[in-house]
Design a protein around this motif. Structure first.
Motif, mmCIF file in Angstrom:
data_model
loop_
_atom_site.group_PDB
_atom_site.id
_atom_site.type_symbol
_atom_site.label_atom_id
_atom_site.label_comp_id
_atom_site.label_asym_id
_atom_site.label_seq_id
_atom_site.Cartn_x
_atom_site.Cartn_y
_atom_site.Cartn_z
ATOM 1 N N LEU A 56 -21.196 -48.960 -78.709
ATOM 2 C CA LEU A 56 -21.187 -50.073 -79.650
ATOM 3 C C LEU A 56 -21.685 -51.344 -78.980
ATOM 4 N N GLY A 57 -22.517 -52.098 -79.686
ATOM 5 C CA GLY A 57 -23.025 -53.370 -79.191
ATOM 6 C C GLY A 57 -22.322 -54.510 -79.906
ATOM 7 N N PHE A 58 -21.908 -55.512 -79.124
ATOM 8 C CA PHE A 58 -21.204 -56.662 -79.678
ATOM 9 C C PHE A 58 -21.904 -57.951 -79.270
ATOM 10 N N ALA A 59 -22.256 -58.765 -80.262
ATOM 11 C CA ALA A 59 -22.786 -60.107 -79.997
ATOM 12 C C ALA A 59 -21.599 -61.046 -79.790
ATOM 13 N N PRO A 60 -21.824 -62.215 -79.182
ATOM 14 C CA PRO A 60 -20.737 -63.188 -79.055
ATOM 15 C C PRO A 60 -20.150 -63.510 -80.432
ATOM 16 N N ARG A 65 -16.480 -56.465 -83.359
ATOM 17 C CA ARG A 65 -15.523 -56.448 -82.248
ATOM 18 C C ARG A 65 -14.115 -56.779 -82.748
ATOM 19 N N GLN A 66 -14.011 -57.749 -83.660
ATOM 20 C CA GLN A 66 -12.702 -58.113 -84.214
ATOM 21 C C GLN A 66 -12.059 -56.921 -84.926
ATOM 22 N N TYR A 67 -12.855 -56.193 -85.692
ATOM 23 C CA TYR A 67 -12.330 -55.034 -86.418
ATOM 24 C C TYR A 67 -12.019 -53.872 -85.480
ATOM 25 N N VAL A 68 -12.846 -53.629 -84.481
ATOM 26 C CA VAL A 68 -12.561 -52.573 -83.512
ATOM 27 C C VAL A 68 -11.234 -52.861 -82.816
ATOM 28 N N ASP A 69 -11.041 -54.105 -82.391
ATOM 29 C CA ASP A 69 -9.809 -54.470 -81.696
ATOM 30 C C ASP A 69 -8.577 -54.386 -82.594
ATOM 31 N N ALA A 70 -8.734 -54.646 -83.887
ATOM 32 C CA ALA A 70 -7.601 -54.675 -84.814
ATOM 33 C C ALA A 70 -7.265 -53.298 -85.387
ATOM 34 N N SER A 71 -8.189 -52.365 -85.327
ATOM 35 C CA SER A 71 -7.996 -51.056 -85.974
ATOM 36 C C SER A 71 -7.132 -50.131 -85.133
ATOM 37 N N ASP A 115 -29.621 -42.642 -79.790
ATOM 38 C CA ASP A 115 -30.779 -43.442 -80.191
ATOM 39 C C ASP A 115 -30.291 -44.664 -80.945
ATOM 40 N N ILE A 116 -30.221 -45.795 -80.265
ATOM 41 C CA ILE A 116 -29.748 -47.027 -80.890
ATOM 42 C C ILE A 116 -30.926 -47.973 -81.017
ATOM 43 N N PRO A 117 -31.356 -48.262 -82.239
ATOM 44 C CA PRO A 117 -32.503 -49.158 -82.440
ATOM 45 C C PRO A 117 -32.084 -50.613 -82.273
ATOM 46 N N TYR A 118 -31.968 -51.057 -81.022
ATOM 47 C CA TYR A 118 -31.476 -52.393 -80.711
ATOM 48 C C TYR A 118 -32.201 -53.483 -81.514
ATOM 49 N N PHE A 119 -33.494 -53.430 -81.510
ATOM 50 C CA PHE A 119 -34.275 -54.494 -82.122
ATOM 51 C C PHE A 119 -34.114 -54.542 -83.636
ATOM 52 N N ALA A 120 -33.736 -53.464 -84.255
ATOM 53 C CA ALA A 120 -33.680 -53.411 -85.713
ATOM 54 C C ALA A 120 -32.307 -53.730 -86.285
ATOM 55 N N VAL A 121 -31.258 -53.610 -85.488
ATOM 56 C CA VAL A 121 -29.929 -53.748 -86.071
ATOM 57 C C VAL A 121 -29.165 -54.985 -85.613
ATOM 58 N N HIS A 122 -29.643 -55.673 -84.611
ATOM 59 C CA HIS A 122 -28.918 -56.829 -84.093
ATOM 60 C C HIS A 122 -29.749 -58.097 -84.251
ATOM 61 N N ASP A 123 -29.088 -59.165 -84.704
ATOM 62 C CA ASP A 123 -29.762 -60.448 -84.833
ATOM 63 C C ASP A 123 -29.929 -61.148 -83.483
ATOM 64 N N SER A 124 -29.078 -60.808 -82.532
ATOM 65 C CA SER A 124 -29.120 -61.439 -81.220
ATOM 66 C C SER A 124 -30.051 -60.681 -80.291
ATOM 67 N N GLU A 127 -30.214 -59.037 -74.534
ATOM 68 C CA GLU A 127 -29.532 -59.556 -73.336
ATOM 69 C C GLU A 127 -28.260 -60.334 -73.671
ATOM 70 N N ASN A 128 -28.063 -60.712 -74.948
ATOM 71 C CA ASN A 128 -26.837 -61.415 -75.361
ATOM 72 C C ASN A 128 -25.760 -60.456 -75.864
ATOM 73 N N LEU A 129 -26.073 -59.168 -75.894
ATOM 74 C CA LEU A 129 -25.124 -58.197 -76.411
ATOM 75 C C LEU A 129 -24.321 -57.549 -75.288
ATOM 76 N N HIS A 130 -23.069 -57.266 -75.598
ATOM 77 C CA HIS A 130 -22.206 -56.517 -74.681
ATOM 78 C C HIS A 130 -22.032 -55.123 -75.270
ATOM 79 N N PHE A 131 -22.373 -54.083 -74.502
ATOM 80 C CA PHE A 131 -22.241 -52.710 -74.980
ATOM 81 C C PHE A 131 -21.043 -52.049 -74.331
ATOM 82 N N THR A 132 -20.332 -51.285 -75.128
ATOM 83 C CA THR A 132 -19.181 -50.551 -74.622
ATOM 84 C C THR A 132 -19.195 -49.147 -75.200
ATOM 85 N N LEU A 133 -18.680 -48.216 -74.446
ATOM 86 C CA LEU A 133 -18.590 -46.834 -74.864
ATOM 87 C C LEU A 133 -17.174 -46.578 -75.371
ATOM 88 N N VAL A 134 -17.067 -46.043 -76.588
ATOM 89 C CA VAL A 134 -15.750 -45.733 -77.148
ATOM 90 C C VAL A 134 -15.721 -44.275 -77.585
#
Length: 148
Positions: A56-60, A65-71, A115-124, A127-134
């Motif tokens: 999962l990629g998280f922008a600032p 991220r809020q929903y992942v942490d709360a679920s 296969d994560i299409p970084y350029f197509a799914v994130h507005d940021s 290099e501003n994204l934090h990726f984590t494996l869950v």
């Protein structure tokens, strides 16, 4: 014409998931739901039961991220219109952060192949994204085929 629905067994579920790459991860915070389309890797040979892996990629300030942490409990749905009819698999369980160092070689290779299409799914910018494996440890896994 009415369609008939039949349950899929564990082998049919695994065979179907092996042909798929994406699904929808459903999260919740208080009384609010949030669905996220994600790529996944599936491991049906885990000692503790079926497992799904997501990078999962998280922008600032990420809403995701809020929903992942709360679920506490999440669901994950994979579906497709196949030659036999609509197939869907629903997994329920809890998410857990994992390190790629703790994965066995087969799962690590599958996760690297996500296969994560970084350029197509994130507005940021990437290099501003934090990726984590869950990992989703599926405590409940069901599948249905709705024949034609």
């Amino acid at each position: 014409m009415s369609a008939s629905a039949t349950s899929m067994d564990a082998d049919e579920i695994a065979e179907f998931l092996d042909t798929q790459e994406t699904g929808v991860l459903s999260l919740a915070k208080a009384d609010d739901g949030y669905g996220v389309p994600v790529c996944f890797a599936f491991d049906d040979g885990a000692e503790t039961g079926p497992e799904f892996y997501f990078r999962l990629g998280f922008a600032p300030g990420s809403t995701k991220r809020q929903y992942v942490d709360a679920s506490e409990d999440v669901s994950f749905v994979v579906h497709d219109d196949t030659a036999e009819g609509w197939k869907s698999v629903v997994a329920r369980g809890r998410l857990e952060n994992v390190s790629s160092r703790t994965l066995d070689a087969i799962v690590a290779e599958a996760v690297q192949g996500l296969d994560i299409p970084y350029f197509a799914v994130h507005d940021s910018p990437v290099e501003n994204l934090h990726f984590t494996l869950v990992r989703l440890d599926a405590t409940d896994l069901t599948g249905v085929v709705e024949g034609r």
